[in-house]
Structures are given as C-alpha cells and as structure tokens.
Design a protein around this motif. Structure first.
Motif, PDB file in Angstrom:
ATOM      1  N   HIS A 143      11.278  -4.475  -4.116  1.00 45.16           N
ATOM      2  CA  HIS A 143      11.938  -2.787  -3.684  1.00 45.16           C
ATOM      3  C   HIS A 143      12.586  -2.681  -4.871  1.00 45.16           C
ATOM      4  O   HIS A 143      11.841  -1.280  -6.491  1.00 45.16           O
ATOM      5  CB  HIS A 143      12.611  -2.669  -2.981  1.00 45.16           C
ATOM      6  N   GLN A 144      12.805  -3.388  -5.662  1.00 46.38           N
ATOM      7  CA  GLN A 144      13.481  -2.837  -7.480  1.00 46.38           C
ATOM      8  C   GLN A 144      13.006  -3.304  -7.969  1.00 46.38           C
ATOM      9  O   GLN A 144      12.584  -2.707  -8.952  1.00 46.38           O
ATOM     10  CB  GLN A 144      14.756  -4.209  -7.486  1.00 46.38           C
ATOM     11  N   ILE A 194       9.493   9.023  -4.799  1.00 44.44           N
ATOM     12  CA  ILE A 194       8.070   8.482  -4.723  1.00 44.44           C
ATOM     13  C   ILE A 194       8.921   7.405  -3.851  1.00 44.44           C
ATOM     14  O   ILE A 194       8.249   6.498  -3.231  1.00 44.44           O
ATOM     15  CB  ILE A 194       7.515   7.552  -5.531  1.00 44.44           C
ATOM     16  N   MET A 195       9.954   6.595  -3.838  1.00 45.46           N
ATOM     17  CA  MET A 195      10.518   5.242  -3.286  1.00 45.46           C
ATOM     18  C   MET A 195      11.048   6.258  -0.999  1.00 45.46           C
ATOM     19  O   MET A 195      10.321   5.548  -1.010  1.00 45.46           O
ATOM     20  CB  MET A 195      11.602   5.213  -3.769  1.00 45.46           C
ATOM     21  N   TRP A 251       1.036  -1.004   0.311  1.00 41.95           N
ATOM     22  CA  TRP A 251       0.225  -0.014  -0.165  1.00 41.95           C
ATOM     23  C   TRP A 251       0.743   1.041  -0.063  1.00 41.95           C
ATOM     24  O   TRP A 251       1.282   2.214  -0.395  1.00 41.95           O
ATOM     25  CB  TRP A 251      -0.690  -0.229   1.021  1.00 41.95           C
ATOM     26  N   PHE A 252       2.354   1.254   0.707  1.00 38.26           N
ATOM     27  CA  PHE A 252       2.369   2.379   0.719  1.00 38.26           C
ATOM     28  C   PHE A 252       3.244   2.952  -0.196  1.00 38.26           C
ATOM     29  O   PHE A 252       3.581   3.972  -0.504  1.00 38.26           O
ATOM     30  CB  PHE A 252       3.572   2.575   1.826  1.00 38.26           C
ATOM     31  N   TYR A 253       3.776   2.111  -0.737  1.00 34.90           N
ATOM     32  CA  TYR A 253       3.896   2.510  -2.775  1.00 34.90           C
ATOM     33  C   TYR A 253       3.025   2.865  -3.590  1.00 34.90           C
ATOM     34  O   TYR A 253       3.354   4.060  -4.001  1.00 34.90           O
ATOM     35  CB  TYR A 253       4.668   1.267  -3.441  1.00 34.90           C
ATOM     36  N   LEU A 254       1.684   2.785  -3.461  1.00 39.06           N
ATOM     37  CA  LEU A 254       0.387   3.028  -4.091  1.00 39.06           C
ATOM     38  C   LEU A 254       0.671   4.122  -3.026  1.00 39.06           C
ATOM     39  O   LEU A 254       0.141   5.831  -4.611  1.00 39.06           O
ATOM     40  CB  LEU A 254      -0.361   2.343  -4.197  1.00 39.06           C
TER      41      LEU A 254
END
Length: 324
Positions: free
Chosen positions: A135-136, A155-156, A47-50
């Motif tokens: 992650h990559q 973003i990352m 969720w935290f990437y979105l």
C-alpha cells in the motif's frame, strides 16, 4: 518465473473464458475488470489500484473517455522516453527501452503501443512495481507520477472502495434524507450569503426537522469530519468519480463514523441540525436543514457546481426503488 506468469496471463486473455467476445463481458466494466485482474497476475499490483487509476483518469479528461476502453493516458514523451527522436504512439519495446521510456508490451506482440489497453496497464503496473507492491509503495509511486496529494488520495480512496466491494461497477446513488420524512428544497446554489463576508451559496439547502438521518449519497470514503465556522458540524465524502460531497449544519454524527471509512449509498453518517455560523457548538441561528454541496476535481483544481440536478435525479431514482 516472470516469463511463465506473463505467458499464463496472456493465455487467460486469449482463452474463451476471458475473451471480449464472451457474453459475460458485454458489459464494459466487466471487460475492464478482466484486464485489471490479468494485469495483476503480470505485475503483482492488486487489480483495485489499477482500476482506481483508470477511474481517476476517466474523470479528469477534457473529452469523455470511451466507456469500453482504459482511460489511463501516459504522456507520449514519458511513454517513449523524453530523448527519443521517434515520438509515435507505437514503437518496438527495444526502442522504448533504449530511451528509458516506460512504455511496455502487455499483449506479447513486441510493440509498446500507448493506445493499446493491455500495453497501457502493463506499463503502468510495471512502473509502479519498481517501487514495490505494498500500500505504501504504491502511494509513493503515485505521488511521483502525479505529484499532487489530492490525486494520490483520491486514487487510494477509490482503490479502497473497489477492494471493499470487490467491484469496479458501483454507480448507485440515493437521496441524502429518507423520503418518508418531511423535507423541502429548491435550487439555492449561487444565492448570496453574508456571514463571514460576501460570498455565494455553494450548495442546495434541504430543510427538514432536527434529527432526520443524513445519508451518504454514493460510494466513497469519509475524507473530513468535524467543525467549520460556516458549516458547523460537517462531514465530507470523496466518491469514486472525483466528486467531494459536503454535508453541513449537522446536529451530530452517526456513532462510529470516522475519517477513512468506506461508505455506500444509504449509510447514515449524521443528522439534520442548525449548527454553524460561529465557534464550535453554535446552533440555532437558522432553521434546521442540510446544506449539501458538490465539488468536482479535474486533476488540477477543484470547484463547486450546482448539486440540484443531481438531487432531483437521485430523488426520482430513490422513489422508484422504494416503490419496487
């Protein structure tokens, strides 16, 4: 199996505990958090990437994004397919798929609507998922989407902050030096400077004694640390609002602070000094002070802006917190 996961996620969205009408979700950030976590179940993208993608796009748009809605804006031709003769915002999934568009149906109505929050997140998560969910993998997918290193890095880093605090509602700020110390400052942004050639002063100088702690003013990630001939010992923090905070002329850094470290408002990152205007180690060419600069990124370029109004606001807010 995928259909079952999607069905469960959709039922969660429609259930009383997940509905927008739920009292718990009167807060727009909580509404979005519900969407992020439901789409994590659908796409297997954490969720935290979105949330970080949404946060990034929220701060690069020319017009302010709605506080209630998802801010991600996928270009129409990319959503529908570049060769699709029908470039409406909402098409059937079959039509979008036929023309290799990335649009998708996240709410189960059979329509890929690029203005629908669930469809947008599901489309973005599904597209990233083609690269994988590590992650990559996500970093590579974001580079292919934005084709800009700073966008990917921002973003990352934001995802790292959201993951660390398990929240997408991190709006607190604090004044960069403790208020009980003697300090003074005025609006010096834009003043002329002579060292290294004629240039303008891109920050506000906060005068204080040697060794006064310098604190992170916001949630973010340490992006830069080291020596600069203009700023001396300096450290840079990129926050979750696409703003780079520059702390310069330090006497030294807080022990253990390193590039890539997540910080929150109030974390000590260094100490007031008078370093700079020369090779590494140069100090004492001016009274000790903290040079505090702020730089905004809009997805295309980055520029300095006047930090004085923010500092005055954070000073007032910090004083109120102290008096509680």
């Amino acid at each position: 199996m995928l259909k079952l996961i999607k069905l469960v996620a959709l039922l969660c969205l429609l259930s009383p505990s997940f509905t927008y009408a739920n009292e718990k979700e009167n807060n727009p950030a909580e509404q979005r958090m519900t969407l992020f976590k439901s789409m994590e179940a659908l796409t297997q993208i954490p969720w935290f990437y979105l949330a970080a993608i949404d946060q990034y796009e929220r701060h690069i748009q020319k017009e302010p994004a709605s506080k209630e809605n998802i801010a991600i804006t996928i270009p129409r031709e990319q959503w529908n397919g570049a060769s699709n003769p029908n470039q409406k915002d909402a098409l059937t999934v079959e039509e979008v798929t036929l023309f290799n568009g990335i649009g998708a149906d996240g709410n189960g109505d059979g329509i890929a609507d690029r203005t629908n929050d669930q469809d947008i997140l599901y489309a973005m998560g599904s597209w990233i998922g083609k690269y994988g969910n590590t992650h990559q993998d996500i970093k590579i997918a974001l580079w292919h989407y934005y084709q800009r290193d700073l966008s990917v890095q921002t973003i990352m880093n934001t995802a790292k902050v959201f993951d660390t605090y398990n929240s997408n509602e991190l709006n607190d700020h604090i004044f960069p030096v403790p208020l009980f110390h003697n300090y003074s400052y005025k609006n010096t942004w834009g003043d002329p400077r002579g060292f290294g050639g004629r240039r303008i002063h891109e920050g506000t100088d906060i005068f204080a004694n040697y060794g006064v702690p310098v604190r992170a003013t916001s949630y973010g990630v340490v992006e830069m640390k080291g020596w600069n001939k203009f700023g001396g010992w300096r450290i840079g923090v990129r926050d979750i609002n696409n703003i780079y905070h520059y702390f310069a002329h330090l006497n030294g850094f807080e022990k253990g602070v390193k590039v890539g470290q997540v910080v929150k408002p109030g974390d000590v990152i260094g100490y007031v000094g008078a370093s700079g205007y020369g090779p590494p180690g140069t100090s004492g060419k001016f009274p000790p002070h903290l040079h505090y600069g702020m730089y905004k990124d809009n997805g295309y370029s980055e520029w300095s802006f006047d930090p004085y109004p923010s500092l005055k606001q954070w000073e007032r807010e910090t004083r109120k917190q102290k008096n509680k």
